[in-house]
Design an enzyme around this catalytic site. Structure first.
Site, PDB file in Angstrom:
ATOM      1  N   ASP A  34       1.162  11.680  37.902  1.00  0.00           N
ATOM      2  CA  ASP A  34       1.648   9.974  37.768  1.00  0.00           C
ATOM      3  C   ASP A  34       1.189   9.679  39.374  1.00  0.00           C
ATOM      4  OD1 ASP A  34       3.008   7.602  37.610  1.00  0.00           O
ATOM      5  OD2 ASP A  34       4.838   8.950  38.134  1.00  0.00           O
ATOM      6  N   GLY A  77      -1.981   3.756  38.484  1.00  0.00           N
ATOM      7  CA  GLY A  77      -1.818   2.322  38.346  1.00  0.00           C
ATOM      8  C   GLY A  77      -1.856   2.539  40.054  1.00  0.00           C
ATOM      9  N   ARG A  89      -5.493  -0.832  37.463  1.00  0.00           N
ATOM     10  CA  ARG A  89      -5.404   0.205  37.041  1.00  0.00           C
ATOM     11  C   ARG A  89      -6.605   0.693  36.709  1.00  0.00           C
ATOM     12  NH1 ARG A  89       0.041   0.776  37.052  1.00  0.00           N
ATOM     13  NH2 ARG A  89      -0.106   1.971  34.874  1.00  0.00           N
ATOM     14  N   HIS A 125      -6.901   5.092  36.617  1.00  0.00           N
ATOM     15  CA  HIS A 125      -7.539   6.805  35.170  1.00  0.00           C
ATOM     16  C   HIS A 125      -8.511   7.333  35.865  1.00  0.00           C
ATOM     17  CE1 HIS A 125      -3.443   4.563  34.087  1.00  0.00           C
ATOM     18  NE2 HIS A 125      -3.829   4.142  33.434  1.00  0.00           N
ATOM     19  N   GLU A 166       6.079   6.834  24.911  1.00  0.00           N
ATOM     20  CA  GLU A 166       6.412   5.669  25.272  1.00  0.00           C
ATOM     21  C   GLU A 166       5.151   4.556  25.926  1.00  0.00           C
ATOM     22  OE1 GLU A 166       8.075   8.656  26.413  1.00  0.00           O
ATOM     23  OE2 GLU A 166       9.911   7.941  24.818  1.00  0.00           O
ATOM     24  N   TRP A 225       2.322   4.114  24.728  1.00  0.00           N
ATOM     25  CA  TRP A 225       1.906   3.033  23.861  1.00  0.00           C
ATOM     26  C   TRP A 225       1.760   1.569  24.352  1.00  0.00           C
ATOM     27  CZ3 TRP A 225      -2.100   4.625  22.066  1.00  0.00           C
ATOM     28  CH2 TRP A 225      -2.278   6.523  21.463  1.00  0.00           C
ATOM     29  N   ARG A 279       2.476   0.130  26.889  1.00  0.00           N
ATOM     30  CA  ARG A 279       1.442  -0.675  28.261  1.00  0.00           C
ATOM     31  C   ARG A 279       0.257  -1.654  27.384  1.00  0.00           C
ATOM     32  NH1 ARG A 279       0.361   3.862  32.722  1.00  0.00           N
ATOM     33  NH2 ARG A 279       2.715   4.480  32.791  1.00  0.00           N
ATOM     34  N   LEU A 332      -7.586  30.642  30.863  1.00  0.00           N
ATOM     35  CA  LEU A 332      -6.886  29.118  31.310  1.00  0.00           C
ATOM     36  C   LEU A 332      -6.671  28.982  29.915  1.00  0.00           C
ATOM     37  CD1 LEU A 332      -4.736  27.855  33.364  1.00  0.00           C
ATOM     38  CD2 LEU A 332      -6.136  26.430  33.173  1.00  0.00           C
ATOM     39  N   ARG A 379      11.931  12.101  38.631  1.00  0.00           N
ATOM     40  CA  ARG A 379      12.463  12.261  37.155  1.00  0.00           C
ATOM     41  C   ARG A 379      11.695  12.923  36.126  1.00  0.00           C
ATOM     42  NH1 ARG A 379      11.385   7.137  37.589  1.00  0.00           N
ATOM     43  NH2 ARG A 379       9.422   5.908  37.974  1.00  0.00           N
ATOM     44  N   GLU A 389      11.453  25.666  37.873  1.00  0.00           N
ATOM     45  CA  GLU A 389      11.797  24.764  39.355  1.00  0.00           C
ATOM     46  C   GLU A 389      11.048  23.459  39.565  1.00  0.00           C
ATOM     47  OE1 GLU A 389      13.418  26.498  41.820  1.00  0.00           O
ATOM     48  OE2 GLU A 389      13.265  27.659  40.412  1.00  0.00           O
TER      49      GLU A 389
END
Ligand code: IPE
Ligand code: IPE
Ligand code: MG
Length: 249
Positions: free
Chosen positions: A22, A25, A35, A39, A69, A71, A73, A133, A196, A209
């Site tokens: 996060d 932007g 923004r 990215h 959610e 989408w 934007r 991985l 959040r 954790e």
């Protein structure tokens, strides 16, 4: 300067680390850029963290790249991010192969633009044999979308007489989530100083954790990743028990 990597104990490695990437932007805005520039620079962090995870021998790394959610934007941002994903997958395939990284994706993949969907399936196919991985991209993913999907699937098995309602247990639920077959993340990292979950792995995070970094995602580097793992290794995970019971082992 010695790396925090040396401090990481191989015996106490989490099997699965998930990251809510996060702050792209805001990082760009702080520099007076748009923004999308954020990215684009976030791709460097993805590369760094994937490499760092592979270097310490992690089994699973999940990156939350696009939520159901997201989408909502502005169209310019959605389109730019989707093209960026196509070109990144294309450019990074050789690095995945070189580093023995297997790609997997979770989410409502059919809702992705056709070009991205095809590129994704191709990269997943071409790396399926790799044994290092597993890099999991959460794309058009959200935990509530995943739960609706799982409930529908379980209901279908019940209505077809293949599953008795009394036989539904936690394993049935796990097996019907997008993450079926993967261990739950032991560590969740979120960057950018937001505290959040934003509709991410609500079932799988039950005992994870949580680690929050103030850095914006495009500034997140290998050392930041190692710092999060080292912090995780200092924690006592009690799973409802008391400290003395944990220390007996
Ligand atoms: C995270 O950065 C990347 C995606 C959700 C695609 P953001 O785009 O959410 O950046 P901020 O949070 O607005 O700064
Ligand atoms: C969460 O970030 C989704 C991804 C990182 C892909 P958001 O930036 O969309 O989350 P909110 O809207 O701030 O909660
Ligand atoms: Mg954000």
């Amino acid at each position: 300067m010695s790396s925090l990597k040396e401090k990481i104990s191989k015996e106490k490695l989490p099997r699965h680390v998930a990251i809510i990437m996060d702050g792209n932007g805001r990082w760009a805005k702080l520099q007076g850029k748009n923004r999308v520039y954020g990215h684009q620079n976030g791709v460097t962090s993805v590369r760094e963290v994937t490499e760092a995870a592979a270097e310490i021998g992690l089994e699973y790394l999940t990156l939350y790249a696009w939520s159901t959610e997201n989408w909502k934007r502005p169209k310019e941002e959605v389109d730019a991010l989707m093209s960026l994903l196509v070109s990144t997958l294309n450019n990074e395939k050789k690095t995945l192969l070189k580093n023995n990284v297997r790609l997997r994706a979770i989410g409502d993949l059919k809702s992705l633009p056709g070009k991205l969907y095809e590129q994704l399936l191709e990269t997943i196919h071409d790396t399926a044999h790799l044994t290092g991985l597993t890099l999991v991209l959460a794309l058009s993913y959200s935990a509530r979308w995943e739960m609706v999907h799982a409930v529908r699937e379980i209901a279908r098995q019940v209505s077809e007489g293949k599953l008795a309602p009394s036989h539904i247990d936690q394993i049935t639920i796990s097996n019907n989530l997008a993450t079926a077959g993967m261990p739950d993340p032991e560590l969740l990292i979120r960057t950018s100083g937001e505290y959040r979950i934003s509709n991410f792995m609500l079932y799988q995070l039950a005992y994870s954790e949580l680690y929050f970094s103030e850095k914006m995602w495009p500034d997140f580097r290998k050392e930041d990743f190692y710092e999060a793992i080292a912090d995780f290794q200092c924690r006592e995970r009690r799973f409802g028990k008391i400290s003395e019971q944990i220390k007996q082992h």
